[in-house]
Design a protein around this motif. Structure first.
Motif, PDB file in Angstrom:
ATOM      1  N   ARG A 114      16.574  80.011  81.837  1.00  0.00           N
ATOM      2  CA  ARG A 114      17.502  80.803  81.022  1.00  0.00           C
ATOM      3  C   ARG A 114      18.536  80.298  82.161  1.00  0.00           C
ATOM      4  O   ARG A 114      20.055  80.881  81.608  1.00  0.00           O
ATOM      5  CB  ARG A 114      17.310  82.078  81.750  1.00  0.00           C
ATOM      6  N   ASN A 115      18.844  79.124  81.956  1.00  0.00           N
ATOM      7  CA  ASN A 115      20.074  78.790  82.648  1.00  0.00           C
ATOM      8  C   ASN A 115      21.099  78.274  81.632  1.00  0.00           C
ATOM      9  O   ASN A 115      21.012  78.112  80.530  1.00  0.00           O
ATOM     10  CB  ASN A 115      19.688  77.165  83.011  1.00  0.00           C
ATOM     11  N   ALA A 116      22.547  78.008  81.745  1.00  0.00           N
ATOM     12  CA  ALA A 116      23.592  77.407  80.963  1.00  0.00           C
ATOM     13  C   ALA A 116      23.314  75.936  80.457  1.00  0.00           C
ATOM     14  O   ALA A 116      24.047  75.932  79.461  1.00  0.00           O
ATOM     15  CB  ALA A 116      24.706  78.099  81.812  1.00  0.00           C
ATOM     16  N   ARG A 117      22.818  75.624  81.692  1.00  0.00           N
ATOM     17  CA  ARG A 117      23.274  74.043  81.782  1.00  0.00           C
ATOM     18  C   ARG A 117      21.691  73.064  82.138  1.00  0.00           C
ATOM     19  O   ARG A 117      21.283  73.175  83.242  1.00  0.00           O
ATOM     20  CB  ARG A 117      24.434  72.974  82.141  1.00  0.00           C
ATOM     21  N   VAL A 146      23.110  76.723  75.229  1.00  0.00           N
ATOM     22  CA  VAL A 146      22.866  75.536  76.649  1.00  0.00           C
ATOM     23  C   VAL A 146      23.183  74.547  76.418  1.00  0.00           C
ATOM     24  O   VAL A 146      23.840  73.959  74.854  1.00  0.00           O
ATOM     25  CB  VAL A 146      21.376  75.329  76.886  1.00  0.00           C
ATOM     26  N   ASP A 209      26.056  73.111  89.740  1.00  0.00           N
ATOM     27  CA  ASP A 209      26.053  75.163  90.109  1.00  0.00           C
ATOM     28  C   ASP A 209      25.270  75.416  89.914  1.00  0.00           C
ATOM     29  O   ASP A 209      24.425  75.736  89.050  1.00  0.00           O
ATOM     30  CB  ASP A 209      27.275  75.127  89.090  1.00  0.00           C
ATOM     31  N   ALA A 211      24.085  78.600  90.108  1.00  0.00           N
ATOM     32  CA  ALA A 211      24.224  79.106  88.679  1.00  0.00           C
ATOM     33  C   ALA A 211      23.916  79.052  87.220  1.00  0.00           C
ATOM     34  O   ALA A 211      23.886  80.004  86.839  1.00  0.00           O
ATOM     35  CB  ALA A 211      25.774  80.345  89.261  1.00  0.00           C
ATOM     36  N   ARG A 212      24.311  78.039  87.125  1.00  0.00           N
ATOM     37  CA  ARG A 212      23.783  77.773  85.349  1.00  0.00           C
ATOM     38  C   ARG A 212      23.001  75.964  85.343  1.00  0.00           C
ATOM     39  O   ARG A 212      22.743  76.260  84.452  1.00  0.00           O
ATOM     40  CB  ARG A 212      25.173  76.923  85.084  1.00  0.00           C
ATOM     41  N   ASP A 213      23.093  75.438  86.344  1.00  0.00           N
ATOM     42  CA  ASP A 213      21.891  74.356  86.024  1.00  0.00           C
ATOM     43  C   ASP A 213      21.130  74.146  86.704  1.00  0.00           C
ATOM     44  O   ASP A 213      20.034  74.803  87.364  1.00  0.00           O
ATOM     45  CB  ASP A 213      22.894  73.180  86.563  1.00  0.00           C
ATOM     46  N   GLN A 240      14.965  74.260  91.235  1.00  0.00           N
ATOM     47  CA  GLN A 240      15.669  74.156  89.897  1.00  0.00           C
ATOM     48  C   GLN A 240      15.960  72.627  89.894  1.00  0.00           C
ATOM     49  O   GLN A 240      16.634  72.172  89.484  1.00  0.00           O
ATOM     50  CB  GLN A 240      16.720  74.955  89.839  1.00  0.00           C
TER      51      GLN A 240
END
Length: 250
Positions: A114-117, A146, A209, A211-213, A240
């Motif tokens: 569910r990462n943003a990038r 994404v 990051d 929180a997003r990667d 991650q």
């Protein structure tokens, strides 16, 4: 239970770089080779003294559906001077066969992410799995917005494997950035995203990051280790950071 090898028939080849060939095969037993982008096959052969051996090759096939019989099985082969596998592939005529098994491996995009990038980092033939992931990445960009950054390391522009494919994909998809990092020679008219140096020198520019990667590292072991340490330094937890090291075997 051991997986039985299957025959692959060579249907085409071209040079990707001065010492890397792109080989297209079809599975020649009427069965499909269904795989998950990021997986690899093993090619089986024997040394001159008859000793059995094998080499692993990530699948480069751009893959967006269940494979059917007769569909292309594509790999990138690095030529190593004096190498037994190099001799096998260089001497293989169109229509000739090799024995293979697989697919194997878990260097794949995970359905639960569910990462943003995604940060995709590669050198040499380590970029091959990312080519097969392009349709999956396209779907993820469309479905949940994404973003993707691909940093590809090479010495010169002629050694950027599949660079035209990645640049065309980036031009067509605003959420995908293609960043070639060239250590020895820049093109005459470089794209604004071309960088000079090694991929690990330019990683900080993209502000990793936790929180997003989610990061993928594939290629030269020294690069993989350096980027792994750098990403940990930016706070990314080990789950991650997904790694696969490529070592050219003779």
């Amino acid at each position: 239970m051991a997986i039985a090898p299957f025959p692959l028939k060579l249907v085409g080849r071209r040079m990707l770089a001065p010492s890397v060939g792109h080989y297209s095969f079809v599975r020649d037993d009427g069965q499909p080779l269904d795989f998950i982008p990021g997986q690899f096959i093993q090619v089986h052969f024997s040394y001159a003294d008859g000793t059995a051996t094998k080499r692993s090759y990530s699948l480069a096939t751009i893959h967006d559906h269940a494979m059917g019989p007769g569909e292309a099985v594509e790999i990138a082969v690095s030529y190593v001077p004096g190498g037994a596998a190099t001799a096998l592939f260089e001497g293989l005529p169109e229509g000739g066969h090799v024995e293979a098994s697989g697919p194997f491996g878990r260097f794949c995009l995970m359905p639960g992410d569910r990462n943003a990038r995604y940060l995709l980092i590669a050198t040499g033939t380590g970029v091959t799995p990312y080519r097969s992931m392009l349709p999956q990445l396209e779907a993820l960009m469309a479905e949940r917005g994404v973003e993707v950054v691909l940093l590809q390391g090479a010495r010169t522009p002629t050694e950027l494997l599949y660079g035209d494919d990645f640049r065309a994909f980036a031009d067509a998809h605003p959420g995908f950035r293609y960043v070639p990092c060239l250590s020895r020679e820049l093109p005459a008219d470089p794209h604004p995203d071309v960088r000079q140096g090694y991929v690990q020198q330019h990683l900080a520019e993209f502000a990793p990051d936790a929180a997003r990667d989610i990061a993928y590292l594939c290629g030269n072991p020294d690069m993989v280790d350096a980027c792994f340490d750098a990403l940990k330094g930016h706070g990314l937890p080990i789950p991650q950071i997904r790694r696969e090291k490529y070592v050219s075997s003779k």
